[in-house]
Design a protein around this motif. Structure first.
Motif, PDB file in Angstrom:
ATOM      1  N   THR A 148     -31.669   2.030  44.608  1.00 27.07           N
ATOM      2  CA  THR A 148     -32.228   2.833  43.517  1.00 27.07           C
ATOM      3  C   THR A 148     -32.678   1.947  42.361  1.00 27.07           C
ATOM      4  O   THR A 148     -33.796   2.087  41.841  1.00 27.07           O
ATOM      5  CB  THR A 148     -31.199   3.860  43.026  1.00 27.07           C
ATOM      6  OG1 THR A 148     -30.838   4.716  44.115  1.00 27.07           O
ATOM      7  CG2 THR A 148     -31.764   4.695  41.891  1.00 27.07           C
ATOM      8  N   ILE A 149     -31.817   1.035  41.961  1.00 28.73           N
ATOM      9  CA  ILE A 149     -32.164   0.131  40.860  1.00 28.73           C
ATOM     10  C   ILE A 149     -33.361  -0.731  41.232  1.00 28.73           C
ATOM     11  O   ILE A 149     -34.301  -0.908  40.437  1.00 28.73           O
ATOM     12  CB  ILE A 149     -30.951  -0.730  40.470  1.00 28.73           C
ATOM     13  CG1 ILE A 149     -29.880   0.151  39.818  1.00 28.73           C
ATOM     14  CG2 ILE A 149     -31.355  -1.861  39.530  1.00 28.73           C
ATOM     15  CD1 ILE A 149     -28.558  -0.540  39.566  1.00 28.73           C
ATOM     16  N   ALA A 150     -33.361  -1.247  42.453  1.00 30.50           N
ATOM     17  CA  ALA A 150     -34.483  -2.083  42.892  1.00 30.50           C
ATOM     18  C   ALA A 150     -35.777  -1.285  42.958  1.00 30.50           C
ATOM     19  O   ALA A 150     -36.852  -1.771  42.555  1.00 30.50           O
ATOM     20  CB  ALA A 150     -34.168  -2.690  44.259  1.00 30.50           C
ATOM     21  N   GLY A 151     -35.692  -0.039  43.450  1.00 27.85           N
ATOM     22  CA  GLY A 151     -36.895   0.779  43.591  1.00 27.85           C
ATOM     23  C   GLY A 151     -37.513   1.154  42.263  1.00 27.85           C
ATOM     24  O   GLY A 151     -38.737   1.078  42.076  1.00 27.85           O
ATOM     25  N   ILE A 152     -36.679   1.561  41.309  1.00 26.39           N
ATOM     26  CA  ILE A 152     -37.208   1.947  39.998  1.00 26.39           C
ATOM     27  C   ILE A 152     -37.705   0.719  39.244  1.00 26.39           C
ATOM     28  O   ILE A 152     -38.720   0.777  38.528  1.00 26.39           O
ATOM     29  CB  ILE A 152     -36.148   2.723  39.205  1.00 26.39           C
ATOM     30  CG1 ILE A 152     -35.898   4.078  39.890  1.00 26.39           C
ATOM     31  CG2 ILE A 152     -36.584   2.930  37.754  1.00 26.39           C
ATOM     32  CD1 ILE A 152     -34.812   4.913  39.267  1.00 26.39           C
ATOM     33  N   THR A 153     -37.026  -0.404  39.413  1.00 29.13           N
ATOM     34  CA  THR A 153     -37.499  -1.644  38.792  1.00 29.13           C
ATOM     35  C   THR A 153     -38.872  -2.024  39.334  1.00 29.13           C
ATOM     36  O   THR A 153     -39.750  -2.477  38.577  1.00 29.13           O
ATOM     37  CB  THR A 153     -36.497  -2.790  39.043  1.00 29.13           C
ATOM     38  OG1 THR A 153     -35.228  -2.418  38.496  1.00 29.13           O
ATOM     39  CG2 THR A 153     -36.964  -4.076  38.382  1.00 29.13           C
ATOM     40  N   ALA A 154     -39.085  -1.820  40.635  1.00 31.94           N
ATOM     41  CA  ALA A 154     -40.392  -2.123  41.230  1.00 31.94           C
ATOM     42  C   ALA A 154     -41.489  -1.233  40.647  1.00 31.94           C
ATOM     43  O   ALA A 154     -42.631  -1.667  40.468  1.00 31.94           O
ATOM     44  CB  ALA A 154     -40.317  -1.945  42.746  1.00 31.94           C
ATOM     45  N   ILE A 155     -41.151   0.003  40.334  1.00 36.71           N
ATOM     46  CA  ILE A 155     -42.122   0.933  39.750  1.00 36.71           C
ATOM     47  C   ILE A 155     -42.425   0.574  38.297  1.00 36.71           C
ATOM     48  O   ILE A 155     -43.584   0.538  37.876  1.00 36.71           O
ATOM     49  CB  ILE A 155     -41.589   2.381  39.838  1.00 36.71           C
ATOM     50  CG1 ILE A 155     -41.526   2.845  41.304  1.00 36.71           C
ATOM     51  CG2 ILE A 155     -42.463   3.331  39.012  1.00 36.71           C
ATOM     52  CD1 ILE A 155     -40.799   4.170  41.489  1.00 36.71           C
ATOM     53  N   MET A 156     -41.367   0.279  37.522  1.00 33.96           N
ATOM     54  CA  MET A 156     -41.532   0.083  36.078  1.00 33.96           C
ATOM     55  C   MET A 156     -41.925  -1.337  35.704  1.00 33.96           C
ATOM     56  O   MET A 156     -42.586  -1.561  34.694  1.00 33.96           O
ATOM     57  CB  MET A 156     -40.234   0.456  35.352  1.00 33.96           C
ATOM     58  CG  MET A 156     -39.880   1.931  35.427  1.00 33.96           C
ATOM     59  SD  MET A 156     -38.495   2.363  34.328  1.00 33.96           S
ATOM     60  CE  MET A 156     -39.240   2.104  32.716  1.00 33.96           C
ATOM     61  N   GLY A 157     -41.469  -2.312  36.488  1.00 34.68           N
ATOM     62  CA  GLY A 157     -41.732  -3.701  36.156  1.00 34.68           C
ATOM     63  C   GLY A 157     -40.439  -4.481  35.991  1.00 34.68           C
ATOM     64  O   GLY A 157     -39.383  -3.927  35.696  1.00 34.68           O
ATOM     65  N   LYS A 158     -40.519  -5.790  36.159  1.00 33.72           N
ATOM     66  CA  LYS A 158     -39.322  -6.633  36.172  1.00 33.72           C
ATOM     67  C   LYS A 158     -38.579  -6.672  34.844  1.00 33.72           C
ATOM     68  O   LYS A 158     -37.382  -6.966  34.805  1.00 33.72           O
ATOM     69  CB  LYS A 158     -39.698  -8.053  36.595  1.00 33.72           C
ATOM     70  CG  LYS A 158     -40.096  -8.177  38.058  1.00 33.72           C
ATOM     71  CD  LYS A 158     -40.376  -9.626  38.433  1.00 33.72           C
ATOM     72  CE  LYS A 158     -40.728  -9.744  39.905  1.00 33.72           C
ATOM     73  NZ  LYS A 158     -41.001 -11.155  40.301  1.00 33.72           N
ATOM     74  N   SER A 159     -39.258  -6.394  33.753  1.00 35.23           N
ATOM     75  CA  SER A 159     -38.586  -6.446  32.454  1.00 35.23           C
ATOM     76  C   SER A 159     -37.838  -5.153  32.131  1.00 35.23           C
ATOM     77  O   SER A 159     -37.188  -5.062  31.088  1.00 35.23           O
ATOM     78  CB  SER A 159     -39.587  -6.747  31.344  1.00 35.23           C
ATOM     79  OG  SER A 159     -40.544  -5.713  31.242  1.00 35.23           O
ATOM     80  N   SER A 160     -37.908  -4.153  33.007  1.00 32.79           N
ATOM     81  CA  SER A 160     -37.199  -2.896  32.774  1.00 32.79           C
ATOM     82  C   SER A 160     -35.724  -3.037  33.132  1.00 32.79           C
ATOM     83  O   SER A 160     -35.321  -3.963  33.842  1.00 32.79           O
ATOM     84  CB  SER A 160     -37.820  -1.774  33.611  1.00 32.79           C
ATOM     85  OG  SER A 160     -37.695  -2.050  35.001  1.00 32.79           O
ATOM     86  N   GLN A 161     -34.931  -2.124  32.625  1.00 40.24           N
ATOM     87  CA  GLN A 161     -33.513  -2.043  32.961  1.00 40.24           C
ATOM     88  C   GLN A 161     -33.215  -0.632  33.450  1.00 40.24           C
ATOM     89  O   GLN A 161     -33.748   0.346  32.922  1.00 40.24           O
ATOM     90  CB  GLN A 161     -32.645  -2.386  31.750  1.00 40.24           C
ATOM     91  CG  GLN A 161     -32.820  -3.807  31.253  1.00 40.24           C
ATOM     92  CD  GLN A 161     -32.354  -4.837  32.267  1.00 40.24           C
ATOM     93  OE1 GLN A 161     -31.358  -4.637  32.974  1.00 40.24           O
ATOM     94  NE2 GLN A 161     -33.077  -5.952  32.356  1.00 40.24           N
ATOM     95  N   VAL A 162     -32.359  -0.540  34.460  1.00 40.55           N
ATOM     96  CA  VAL A 162     -32.100   0.742  35.119  1.00 40.55           C
ATOM     97  C   VAL A 162     -30.597   1.005  35.171  1.00 40.55           C
ATOM     98  O   VAL A 162     -29.813   0.109  35.491  1.00 40.55           O
ATOM     99  CB  VAL A 162     -32.676   0.756  36.551  1.00 40.55           C
ATOM    100  CG1 VAL A 162     -32.412   2.109  37.223  1.00 40.55           C
ATOM    101  CG2 VAL A 162     -34.170   0.437  36.530  1.00 40.55           C
ATOM    102  N   ALA A 163     -30.195   2.229  34.863  1.00 44.71           N
ATOM    103  CA  ALA A 163     -28.824   2.698  35.061  1.00 44.71           C
ATOM    104  C   ALA A 163     -28.880   3.824  36.081  1.00 44.71           C
ATOM    105  O   ALA A 163     -29.635   4.784  35.906  1.00 44.71           O
ATOM    106  CB  ALA A 163     -28.222   3.196  33.753  1.00 44.71           C
ATOM    107  N   ALA A 164     -28.086   3.715  37.157  1.00 40.59           N
ATOM    108  CA  ALA A 164     -28.216   4.658  38.268  1.00 40.59           C
ATOM    109  C   ALA A 164     -26.859   5.031  38.846  1.00 40.59           C
ATOM    110  O   ALA A 164     -25.867   4.326  38.663  1.00 40.59           O
ATOM    111  CB  ALA A 164     -29.097   4.052  39.363  1.00 40.59           C
TER     112      ALA A 164
END
Length: 699
Positions: A148-164
């Motif tokens: 999930t974190i990898a997938g959303i990071t791929a959508i938003m960009g490498k500088s994004s941060q994800v909590a899942a």
């Protein structure tokens, strides 16, 4: 008051039921600092008494403080506040995660994200500065946290941060986590996100955090802080004898030494002897792998990692190639209980061709990876202890349906087969069968499976109160000081203020001198040679809790703060407990003293106490909340309390310690309920009025 610097100035609100996204000014909450403080204020104002954690009316608040994103040391924490599903009265509580999510929130322009309602379908929240949208999460629903974190990071960009959340959160398992980055998780509230059909939050900010004070003065303050910081947990002496150090302590997390390497790095990197003045090498001081996993952790360590604005680096990043045989990623990152909790589920590990020490690293890494991906929380190790109690005392065979019991591969535990983790955590995360009751928390397990009084009173189960949470720096930490601290919260007390000071590695005589300067003579004792409760201990107890709350509101890492002591002999090993106020004053432009900032934190903690009384519907928290399970008074039957070599408490003395602590807090000494006078003093008149309406308020 008009906000100047430090705060982003905006709170983001998301109603998942209506998909309405709004914003409000942080000014309304400035008296509560940020982080935990904002969370408690929102919960008090907006969540009705009796609300279930999984109800739409419940809030979940991701909060950060005015120091987050400023570059102040160790200011990368996110405080998450909500009702706790595993608590039997669903008390308000906090979970915390490090990493870089907090600073990205600030760069996007937000001091808090307040979420309520329930989405009609699985969604994730996308935040790019002022562009905030709810996105379809159906492609991620059913995935673990890693994908999930990898997938959303791929959508938003490498500088994004994800909590899942993982599958445990989706299935509303009480013991579930919210994870960010490679290794940072907040235990306890994953199911709240799942109940709202919220899979994740992705955030990316292009802004900055303004500092109200002079830039050069700010850099000097940071430099001064670097000079007195120690290793992880503010341990200020090395673990081995070194030429520069007057003292050493084998238990210290200042592990850097000659001949100790990051053994799995692209080329061997020696940690070496790191002197206090070598601030560019602070990241070498703590090699957590050998503390968490033993000597064999060295050969698997690629590097140490950590959080934004933190030079200490306390998360071990490992390469464990043996995991690939089980279909698990060999790249492991974790720390502390992430590596310890698998030991509760299994009693030992065997891996073909590997030594016992190597198998220990492989097995615990396997357990950590599986639990993290599913998003299962260990409840500070209690999940595994409950499982073993059920096995050892015949409950598991009794309560599980025969088909389920026969299908459970318990023989793998005896064989040390680490693939057992894959079966065990899957059952918990997906709520498969009766075994999944373990994921509801100790209180629920004991009630449903009929555990007797011996379960609660057995020292080895480490249960602190009958609310179902375990010890976390409790009576081993200055006797009744740690004991009272552990009784004040609605989950394991995540307070390291007292622990870091007491176990900093300095000799007891130096620590006693420092303690006397702050809280009075006899505030602390030699380890496992404790004396009765007194006023100085009560002051130390209050200060420890207040600073913990302050850090979770600023938001600073309580694993490192406060800087009560230092590694510097020329300072007589003194630190600087006024640093928080100095950073706050310079960042926000509102000059406050150390005592004034502590009073703000006291307001926040008193609000926590009021919330607890409200949710428990209790007018006597001494009786209903603060009592222990009993083993604390009955352990070591051959020893008396206050004798050398035991951490055994005395019942009457613990009661006295509560009274002295209530007195320091200016609460009612009989009931432990805040008084109207104290609530008024802290500008909480509305809280006093509500408690009076509910019939809870003390005179």
């Amino acid at each position: 008051m008009a906000l100047k610097g430090g705060w982003a100035g905006t709170i983001l609100r998301v109603d998942l039921s209506t998909e309405q996204i709004t914003r409000e000014s942080t000014e309304k909450y400035s008296r509560y600092i940020g982080g935990m403080g904002i969370g408690y204020k929102v919960m008090w104002d907006e969540v009705p008494q009796g609300t279930h954690p999984f109800a739409e009316e419940n809030r979940i608040i991701f909060g950060v403080g005015p120091l987050t994103g400023t570059g102040a040391m160790c200011s990368g924490r996110t405080n998450i506040t909500s009702l706790l599903p595993s608590n039997p009265f669903h008390g308000v509580s906090d979970s915390h995660m490090g990493g870089h999510f907090a600073v990205e929130m600030k760069y996007a322009g937000y001091d808090a994200i307040v979420i309520h309602g329930k989405a009609k379908r699985p969604v994730w929240l996308r935040i790019v500065d002022q562009d905030v949208t709810l996105e379809d999460a159906s492609v991620f629903w059913g995935d673990g946290t890693f994908n999930t974190i990898a997938g959303i990071t791929a959508i938003m960009g490498k500088s994004s941060q994800v909590a899942a959340i993982g599958q445990a959160g989706e299935h509303q398992v009480n013991l579930s986590v919210i994870r960010t980055g490679a290794s940072h998780s907040a235990g306890g509230h994953g199911g709240v996100m799942g109940s709202k059909n919220l899979k994740a939050i992705g955030v990316m900010g292009t802004g900055s955090v303004k500092i109200a004070g002079d830039r050069n003065a700010w850099h000097k303050l940071n430099k001064d802080t670097f000079a007195i910081v120690g290793a992880n947990n503010q341990h200020v002496v090395p673990s081995t004898p070194q030429a520069w150090a007057e003292y050493h302590d084998p238990s210290s997390r200042w592990t850097s030494q000659k001949g100790l390497f990051w053994g799995a790095a692209p080329y061997p990197i020696e940690t070496g002897e790191v002197r206090p003045e070598e601030v560019n090498k602070i990241g070498y001081r703590t090699m957590k792998a050998i503390k968490d996993l033993g000597p064999a952790g060295e050969k698997y360590t690629v590097r140490m990692g950590g959080c934004a604005s933190c030079p200490v680096r306390c998360h071990s990043h490992l390469h464990v190639p043996e995991l690939e045989a089980y279909g698990v990623s060999p790249n492991v990152a974790n720390t502390c209980m992430g590596f310890f909790s698998p030991n509760g589920v299994m009693k030992g590990y065997k891996v073909a061709g590997k030594t016992n020490d190597e198998a220990n690293v492989i097995g615990r890494s396997m357990g950590a990876q599986i639990a993290d991906d599913y998003g299962v929380w260990c409840n500070y190790g209690q999940l595994g202890r409950d499982f073993q109690w059920a096995i050892d005392h015949g409950y598991l065979e009794k309560v599980l349906p025969r088909d389920e019991y026969n299908a459970l591969p318990l023989d793998k535990i005896d064989k040390g087969d680490i693939s057992f983790f894959q079966d065990f955590y899957r059952r918990i995360a997906f709520k498969e069968g009766e075994l999944a009751t373990l994921g509801e928390g100790a209180w629920y397990v004991a009630k449903k499976w009929g555990f007797g009084e011996d379960y609660w009173s057995y020292k080895g189960n480490k249960l602190w109160t009958k609310l179902g949470y375990p010890v976390h720096h409790s009576n081993e930490s200055d006797g009744v000081v740690g004991g009272v601290i552990s009784s004040m919260f609605n989950r394991d007390a995540q307070c390291h203020t007292h622990q870091n000071f007491l176990f900093s590695g300095l000799p007891t005589n130096i620590l006693k001198d420092v303690a006397a300067e702050h809280w009075g003579a006899e505030a602390i004792d030699e380890v496992a040679n404790y004396t009765p409760a007194n006023q100085a201990k009560a002051k130390f107890t209050k200060w420890s809790i207040v600073r913990n709350v302050l850090h979770d509101s600023l938001t600073l890492c309580n694993w490192m703060w406060p800087m009560t002591v230092s590694p510097l002999k020329d300072r007589n090993y003194r630190g600087d407990t006024g640093l928080e106020a100095k950073f706050f004053s310079m960042a926000t432009g509102f000059k406050v003293s150390e005592a004034e900032l502590d009073e703000s934190a006291e307001r926040i903690f008193t609000l926590h106490r009021a919330l607890t009384a409200k949710q428990m519907k209790s007018s006597n928290l001494r009786q209903d909340h603060d009592q222990l399970t009993g083993w604390q008074f009955d352990m070591d039957p051959d020893k008396e309390p206050f004798s050398k070599g035991t951490i055994k408490l005395d019942r009457e003395d613990y009661d006295t310690a509560l009274t002295l602590f209530y007195r320091e807090m200016e609460w009612d000494e009989e009931t432990g309920i805040p008084t109207r006078a104290q609530l008024t003093k802290l500008n909480l008149e509305d809280v006093a009025d509500e408690l009076e309406r509910l019939g809870i308020l003390s005179a």
